[in-house]
Design a protein around this motif. Sequence first.
Motif, PDB file in Angstrom:
ATOM      1  N   ASP A  10       0.836  -1.201   0.000  1.00 46.37           N
ATOM      2  CA  ASP A  10       0.000   0.000   0.000  1.00 46.37           C
ATOM      3  C   ASP A  10       0.870   1.250   0.000  1.00 46.37           C
ATOM      4  O   ASP A  10       0.575   2.233  -0.698  1.00 46.37           O
ATOM      5  CB  ASP A  10      -0.912   0.009   1.241  1.00 46.37           C
ATOM      6  CG  ASP A  10      -2.083  -0.953   1.122  1.00 46.37           C
ATOM      7  OD1 ASP A  10      -2.324  -1.462   0.011  1.00 46.37           O
ATOM      8  OD2 ASP A  10      -2.750  -1.187   2.140  1.00 46.37           O
ATOM      9  N   ASN A  14       0.900   4.074  -2.973  1.00 46.09           N
ATOM     10  CA  ASN A  14       0.658   5.499  -2.743  1.00 46.09           C
ATOM     11  C   ASN A  14       1.829   6.350  -3.235  1.00 46.09           C
ATOM     12  O   ASN A  14       1.636   7.424  -3.819  1.00 46.09           O
ATOM     13  CB  ASN A  14       0.408   5.752  -1.251  1.00 46.09           C
ATOM     14  CG  ASN A  14      -0.931   5.183  -0.788  1.00 46.09           C
ATOM     15  OD1 ASN A  14      -1.876   5.124  -1.564  1.00 46.09           O
ATOM     16  ND2 ASN A  14      -0.995   4.753   0.457  1.00 46.09           N
ATOM     17  N   GLN A  23      -1.464  12.003  -6.720  1.00 43.25           N
ATOM     18  CA  GLN A  23      -1.620  11.704  -5.295  1.00 43.25           C
ATOM     19  C   GLN A  23      -2.794  12.433  -4.655  1.00 43.25           C
ATOM     20  O   GLN A  23      -3.366  11.962  -3.673  1.00 43.25           O
ATOM     21  CB  GLN A  23      -0.321  12.022  -4.535  1.00 43.25           C
ATOM     22  CG  GLN A  23       0.061  13.493  -4.491  1.00 43.25           C
ATOM     23  CD  GLN A  23       0.892  13.924  -5.684  1.00 43.25           C
ATOM     24  OE1 GLN A  23       0.915  13.237  -6.705  1.00 43.25           O
ATOM     25  NE2 GLN A  23       1.568  15.059  -5.549  1.00 43.25           N
ATOM     26  N   ASP A  24      -3.176  13.577  -5.198  1.00 42.35           N
ATOM     27  CA  ASP A  24      -4.272  14.343  -4.592  1.00 42.35           C
ATOM     28  C   ASP A  24      -5.640  13.916  -5.111  1.00 42.35           C
ATOM     29  O   ASP A  24      -6.619  13.916  -4.354  1.00 42.35           O
ATOM     30  CB  ASP A  24      -4.069  15.846  -4.842  1.00 42.35           C
ATOM     31  CG  ASP A  24      -2.856  16.394  -4.107  1.00 42.35           C
ATOM     32  OD1 ASP A  24      -2.549  15.871  -3.013  1.00 42.35           O
ATOM     33  OD2 ASP A  24      -2.206  17.319  -4.628  1.00 42.35           O
ATOM     34  N   CYS A  26      -6.382  10.883  -6.858  1.00 41.99           N
ATOM     35  CA  CYS A  26      -6.641   9.451  -7.024  1.00 41.99           C
ATOM     36  C   CYS A  26      -6.260   8.657  -5.783  1.00 41.99           C
ATOM     37  O   CYS A  26      -5.475   9.109  -4.946  1.00 41.99           O
ATOM     38  CB  CYS A  26      -5.874   8.904  -8.226  1.00 41.99           C
ATOM     39  SG  CYS A  26      -6.460   9.479  -9.828  1.00 41.99           S
ATOM     40  N   GLU A  27      -6.817   7.465  -5.695  1.00 37.41           N
ATOM     41  CA  GLU A  27      -6.453   6.512  -4.653  1.00 37.41           C
ATOM     42  C   GLU A  27      -6.283   5.141  -5.272  1.00 37.41           C
ATOM     43  O   GLU A  27      -6.903   4.824  -6.299  1.00 37.41           O
ATOM     44  CB  GLU A  27      -7.513   6.471  -3.551  1.00 37.41           C
ATOM     45  CG  GLU A  27      -8.904   6.077  -4.034  1.00 37.41           C
ATOM     46  CD  GLU A  27      -9.950   6.127  -2.929  1.00 37.41           C
ATOM     47  OE1 GLU A  27      -9.559   6.397  -1.781  1.00 37.41           O
ATOM     48  OE2 GLU A  27     -11.139   5.899  -3.226  1.00 37.41           O
ATOM     49  N   LYS A  29      -6.601   1.076  -4.748  1.00 38.61           N
ATOM     50  CA  LYS A  29      -7.234   0.027  -3.957  1.00 38.61           C
ATOM     51  C   LYS A  29      -6.757  -1.341  -4.419  1.00 38.61           C
ATOM     52  O   LYS A  29      -6.832  -1.656  -5.618  1.00 38.61           O
ATOM     53  CB  LYS A  29      -8.762   0.108  -4.088  1.00 38.61           C
ATOM     54  CG  LYS A  29      -9.372   1.383  -3.508  1.00 38.61           C
ATOM     55  CD  LYS A  29      -9.235   1.425  -1.988  1.00 38.61           C
ATOM     56  CE  LYS A  29      -9.970   2.622  -1.400  1.00 38.61           C
ATOM     57  NZ  LYS A  29      -9.831   2.697   0.069  1.00 38.61           N
ATOM     58  N   TYR A  39      -3.443  -3.054  -8.249  1.00 40.35           N
ATOM     59  CA  TYR A  39      -4.332  -2.070  -7.639  1.00 40.35           C
ATOM     60  C   TYR A  39      -5.203  -1.407  -8.702  1.00 40.35           C
ATOM     61  O   TYR A  39      -4.752  -1.162  -9.826  1.00 40.35           O
ATOM     62  CB  TYR A  39      -3.530  -0.971  -6.939  1.00 40.35           C
ATOM     63  CG  TYR A  39      -2.854  -1.394  -5.655  1.00 40.35           C
ATOM     64  CD1 TYR A  39      -3.378  -1.031  -4.419  1.00 40.35           C
ATOM     65  CD2 TYR A  39      -1.677  -2.139  -5.679  1.00 40.35           C
ATOM     66  CE1 TYR A  39      -2.756  -1.407  -3.233  1.00 40.35           C
ATOM     67  CE2 TYR A  39      -1.041  -2.520  -4.505  1.00 40.35           C
ATOM     68  CZ  TYR A  39      -1.582  -2.148  -3.287  1.00 40.35           C
ATOM     69  OH  TYR A  39      -0.965  -2.526  -2.111  1.00 40.35           O
ATOM     70  N   VAL A  41      -6.799   2.054  -9.687  1.00 41.46           N
ATOM     71  CA  VAL A  41      -6.590   3.474  -9.397  1.00 41.46           C
ATOM     72  C   VAL A  41      -7.871   4.219  -9.752  1.00 41.46           C
ATOM     73  O   VAL A  41      -8.291   4.234 -10.914  1.00 41.46           O
ATOM     74  CB  VAL A  41      -5.395   4.031 -10.197  1.00 41.46           C
ATOM     75  CG1 VAL A  41      -5.211   5.517  -9.899  1.00 41.46           C
ATOM     76  CG2 VAL A  41      -4.115   3.261  -9.860  1.00 41.46           C
ATOM     77  N   LYS A  44     -10.823  10.031  -6.633  1.00 44.69           N
ATOM     78  CA  LYS A  44     -11.425  10.121  -5.294  1.00 44.69           C
ATOM     79  C   LYS A  44     -12.814  10.738  -5.315  1.00 44.69           C
ATOM     80  O   LYS A  44     -13.692  10.357  -4.534  1.00 44.69           O
ATOM     81  CB  LYS A  44     -10.524  10.951  -4.376  1.00 44.69           C
ATOM     82  CG  LYS A  44      -9.193  10.304  -4.029  1.00 44.69           C
ATOM     83  CD  LYS A  44      -8.376  11.236  -3.139  1.00 44.69           C
ATOM     84  CE  LYS A  44      -7.024  10.633  -2.801  1.00 44.69           C
ATOM     85  NZ  LYS A  44      -6.200  11.549  -1.967  1.00 44.69           N
TER      86      LYS A  44
END
Length: 331
Positions: A10, A14, A23-24, A26-27, A29, A39, A41, A44
């Motif tokens: 994780d 990140n 980084q601001d 998207c996240e 998982k 992952y 992407v 958010k």
Amino acid sequence: MAFENVDLFDAVANASLEKYGWQDRCEAKLIVLSENATYMVKNKETGEKEGVLRISRPGYHTLDELNSEMKWLRQINDYTPLLVANPIKGLDGKNIQEITGPDGNVYFCVICDFLPGEAPDENNEEQMVKQFRYLGETTAYLHRQTEIWNGTDKLDRMVWTYDTIIGEHAAWGDWRAFPEMTPEAENILSEVSRIIKRRLERYGTNENNFGLIHADLRLANLLIEGDQIKVIDFDDCGFGWHLHDLASALSFIEDKPIVPKLVNAWLAGYKKVLPFTDTDFEEIDTFIMMRRLQLTAWLASHQESGPVAELSVGWMDGTMELAERYLRLFG
């Protein structure tokens, strides 16, 4: 060895988003943790899927090998009717980002386009047969593309031979290490292995039966959207026999009654694009049996992985049935 430390990956995931300036917004998982950490992407705010991140296990691929994979993906999209997920370049213009993890290891990270579509339903026999026809055609397009592309000799990828599939230098380990292996079963499978080696030596390699292959082109690595076929997961791609792509299409179902129908469907699709000789046909069982042994090694070396326990149930029984049939044919 499958990954175990989710927190570590994780953190790497990140950190990789920063390489894209995501980084601001998207996240990442986690989808699956196995040979690689994969992952999704997502944005958010909107929840839109913007890409798929793959973090390679340290030591599994070199940077040159991964760059070679990226080159082939772009060739496929440019020169075949197939659709594959192209890599997204980071802020530095590179397809592959190098991230130093909390453990001090360097991890290669790639974000590729997200491709919409549904994986084929392996429980629907009628659909399976239809989709294997598509799969055969898809495989032939890949093989034809690598035959006409003069850049394959510049690629740095695994070479899948008897030795690296089930021989002394097998990339996925030793099939004899499977937990339920008995001395009797090992003796039978050793004889099967010797016959496979002998037949492959006779079959040989040439420009028509050996080249750049996907090497894991099973239904789980296809996405269907209408009539559009999309291919994913080129992580095992390398140089090998074309027939290995047929055998890998039958991964984990080699002993099922439906297999002859699936093979015939695959052949019908393949022959729409490329010829398939009688000599090739004679070795289909050899490649299916070799793939089964390769997967036996994979199961043995991934005992801590979630799906392995389910896949291992009845595995030796099915493997021995295949082995006995193979010995009746070629022993």
